[in-house]
Design an enzyme around this catalytic site. Structure first.
Site, PDB file in Angstrom:
ATOM      1  N   SER A 114      73.803 123.989  35.999  1.00 59.58           N
ATOM      2  CA  SER A 114      73.269 125.089  36.803  1.00 59.58           C
ATOM      3  C   SER A 114      73.677 124.909  38.268  1.00 59.58           C
ATOM      4  CB  SER A 114      71.744 125.165  36.648  1.00 59.58           C
ATOM      5  OG  SER A 114      71.409 125.430  35.319  1.00 59.58           O
ATOM      6  N   LYS A 166      55.666 145.486  45.997  1.00 60.37           N
ATOM      7  CA  LYS A 166      55.390 144.299  46.811  1.00 60.37           C
ATOM      8  C   LYS A 166      54.763 143.178  45.989  1.00 60.37           C
ATOM      9  CE  LYS A 166      55.385 141.957  50.577  1.00 60.37           C
ATOM     10  NZ  LYS A 166      56.679 141.432  51.064  1.00 60.37           N
TER      11      LYS A 166
END
Length: 301
Positions: A114, A166
């Site tokens: 990764s 949000k």
């Protein structure tokens, strides 16, 4: 009576010696040991070990290696399952910048996956052990929902927000289809960035990298056949290759970066930061990572 005085004197001397030794150890712990090698020409050595959670110290070490004229090439040793995307990208850029002026040779340990793979790709040569776990070219976002638990204990949560997205991914409300589409778009964009970086650095077609970049891991042996890694070899092989690329005759001297100097406040802040991250994790906070699943990174244990 004199014998008692002698015994007491010996005890006092021993206690003072022990106190002095402890003082030295504490000073080393807080201040660091300083550079192991400070002069002479050789090969620089930088190590990335453990999850990549921040980049400042590694970027600083890479920058120092780039500036020092006695460092003729650099070995980057990677022992990491990946980590947070921002710091991984910053280290990648620092390695890329270093590679423009000096040869960088990567040595992969037991795992370099990764983000650990991402920071390796700008190198001139990448070495892996046959059993190194690498690849895992992908991005993940972990979310948690605790609504059911809160209902059981009689707790309610209220959120005031400036826009409907949000609190997307909030652990105290269900993920809507719009939330899912928004967050998936973020993941897809970050994944495309990763794929393009690998394709550019490894000189591979984007579509070929995309085919390999479904998050799966590869052994070092498999990675060589797929052109994700250049050669099979140990850290010693990587050091010898760096010396050869730098034109150094004989066994190259390893030039180590100075250890990070820490003050007591740094340790306290690190502990507080770690405690805060753990609270966020337990409460269902989320982050976007390049990190290999810990079970895979530890051989499935």
């Amino acid at each position: 009576m004199k014998k008692n005085h002698v015994v007491i004197g010996v005890i006092i001397v021993a206690a003072l010696a022990l106190l002095f030794t402890l003082s030295i150890q504490i000073a080393r712990l807080i201040l660091g040991d300083g550079p192991m090698v400070s002069s002479g020409e050789g090969v620089g050595y930088v190590e990335v070990k453990g999850p990549i959670l921040e980049s400042e110290e590694i970027v600083k070490q890479l920058s120092e290696m780039r500036k020092k004229t006695n460092v003729k090439a650099v070995v980057l040793r990677i022992e990491s399952p990946g980590g947070v995307i921002g710091p991984s990208q910053e280290i990648y850029e620092a390695v890329k910048k270093l590679a423009k002026t000096k040869k960088v040779v990567v040595s992969m340990g037991s795992v370099a996956a990764s983000g650990g793979y991402h920071i390796a790709i700008p190198a001139a040569v990448i070495y892996a052990n046959p059993g190194t776990i690498t690849g895992s070219i992908g991005v993940l976002m972990k979310l948690a929902n605790v609504e059911g638990l809160m209902d059981k204990v009689g707790m309610k949560a209220f959120t005031l927000k400036s826009g409907k997205f949000k609190d997307a991914g909030s652990p105290v409300r269900a993920l809507t289809d719009e939330d899912r589409a928004l967050l998936q778009g973020v993941i897809d964009n970050l994944h495309t960035q990763f794929v393009k970086a690998v394709a550019e650095a490894r000189k591979l077609p984007v579509e070929e990298v995309r085919r390999l970049a479904d998050g799966r891991v590869y052994t070092g042996e498999q990675a060589v056949s797929l052109k994700l890694v250049d050669r099979l070899g140990t850290l010693e092989d990587a050091v010898e290759e760096a010396g050869r690329l730098a034109g150094i005759k004989g066994e190259p001297t390893l030039l180590m970066p100075p250890k990070k100097r820490k003050h007591l406040r740094d340790y306290l802040l690190e502990e507080a930061s770690g405690f805060f991250r753990e609270i966020v994790r337990r409460e269902g906070g989320f982050s976007v990572n390049y990190e290999l699943d810990p079970a895979v990174g530890n051989g499935g244990r």
